[in-house]
Design an enzyme around this catalytic site. Structure first.
Site, PDB file in Angstrom:
ATOM      1  N   PRO A   2     -42.085  -8.920  -1.340  1.00  0.00           N
ATOM      2  CA  PRO A   2     -41.771  -9.407  -2.673  1.00  0.00           C
ATOM      3  C   PRO A   2     -40.343  -9.871  -2.860  1.00  0.00           C
ATOM      4  O   PRO A   2     -39.412  -9.288  -2.313  1.00  0.00           O
ATOM      5  CB  PRO A   2     -42.027  -8.177  -3.544  1.00  0.00           C
ATOM      6  CG  PRO A   2     -41.809  -7.014  -2.659  1.00  0.00           C
ATOM      7  CD  PRO A   2     -41.941  -7.461  -1.254  1.00  0.00           C
ATOM      8  N   GLU A   3     -40.202 -10.889  -3.662  1.00  0.00           N
ATOM      9  CA  GLU A   3     -38.901 -11.285  -4.195  1.00  0.00           C
ATOM     10  C   GLU A   3     -38.909 -10.951  -5.687  1.00  0.00           C
ATOM     11  O   GLU A   3     -39.867 -10.364  -6.174  1.00  0.00           O
ATOM     12  CB  GLU A   3     -38.678 -12.790  -3.962  1.00  0.00           C
ATOM     13  CG  GLU A   3     -38.738 -13.156  -2.489  1.00  0.00           C
ATOM     14  CD  GLU A   3     -38.535 -14.638  -2.214  1.00  0.00           C
ATOM     15  OE1 GLU A   3     -37.849 -15.297  -3.012  1.00  0.00           O
ATOM     16  OE2 GLU A   3     -39.056 -15.121  -1.211  1.00  0.00           O
TER      17      GLU A   3
END
Length: 265
Positions: A2-3
């Site tokens: 994830p970002e």
DNA sequence: GCGAATGTTCGCTT
DNA sequence: CAAGCGAACATTCG
């Protein structure tokens, strides 16, 4: 995995199921993901805490307790959080289980075990560069002048500037590509060569793209639970990331894959 | 079998 | 000494 947009999605989905809950117990199946303190101290410190808030800062998630203590989580590449009934089966890569007083559990799963969890007293932030994090993408002080001040003398590629968490927090490999494509700037352009207009377009594209993907990632708790937090919805909307060999959505020429700073672009 | 994977950190070389 | 690289972490997938 994830970002910032994915981490924010996790926060929004789980927050209502965590607020005001009391932690009744902690199981650590794999101590590798507990960065600090010792597993014994982690269990002792976390058990009995009352959850007051669930926050995000950059790609970090933070569970704040009424006592002022907190847990900070970084999912790195493959970490994910789920909330499941205490009766649910655990999986091979479930490493930490935090039992809540409503019969559910907050579980940390991570195939590659690169993610980290910290427990700290009284809001201490003396770990993992969290104090050095740059501004959030939606910070009002994010503008062309801010970015220029951070990197105008650097020969580093602009792509690397966007990945630097001490400048703007939360941008990763996918969205740095997407932001630069939206801004119409080559990822390998040195920061020192960026024009005033380049800085303006980057400063505008950062919050625009990040917000766009937060909205595209929106998911109900039920759907999130079904996919165990592993399903991201950003991919159908990516313009260039992972699309080497395919036509450019802007001009139709073939997108070229290459490497900058050790990251595929 | 090989290369890469939405991240960060460490250590070595300029 | 800062900056810039590759490697390391660990596993899965194509």
């Amino acid at each position: 995995m994830p970002e910032l947009p994915e981490v924010e999605t996790v926060r929004r989905v789980l927050e209502p199921h965590l607020l005001k809950k009391t932690i009744t117990g902690v199981q650590i199946h794999n101590a590798q993901v507990i960065a600090a303190p010792t597993p014994e101290q982690f269990i002792e410190g976390v058990t009995g805490q009352h959850i007051a808030a669930f926050m995000r800062r950059g790609k970090f998630l933070r569970l704040l307790f009424e006592s002022g203590d907190n847990i900070t989580i970084h999912l790195r590449m493959t970490g994910c959080l789920t909330i499941e009934p205490q009766t649910g089966p655990t999986e091979k890569h479930t490493h930490v289980i935090i039992a809540l007083d409503d019969g559910n559990e907050l579980r940390y799963e991570d195939v590659r075990r690169l993610g980290k969890i910290w427990f700290t007293r009284n809001g201490a932030e003396d770990f993992s560069g969290i104090k050095e994090l740059g501004i959030e993408p939606f910070d009002g002080t994010l503008n062309a002048a801010y970015l220029r001040g951070k990197c105008q003398n650097s020969k580093k590629p602009v792509k690397s500037m966007l990945l630097d968490q001490s400048i703007v927090a939360g941008i990763g490999n996918i969205y740095s590509d997407e932001i630069l494509f939206a801004a119409g700037i080559r990822p390998d352009k040195p920061c020192s060569a960026l024009t005033a207009d380049d800085y303006e377009r980057i400063a505008a594209a950062i919050p625009e793209r990040i917000n766009f993907f937060i909205e595209k990632n929106e998911i109900s708790f039920e759907e999130y639970a079904l996919s165990k937090g592993k399903d991201y919805r950003n991919t159908p909307y990516l313009q260039v990331y992972g699309k080497g060999g395919e036509p450019c959505p802007a001009c139709g020429n073939t997108l070229q894959r290459t490497v900058i700073g050790g990251r595929s672009i």
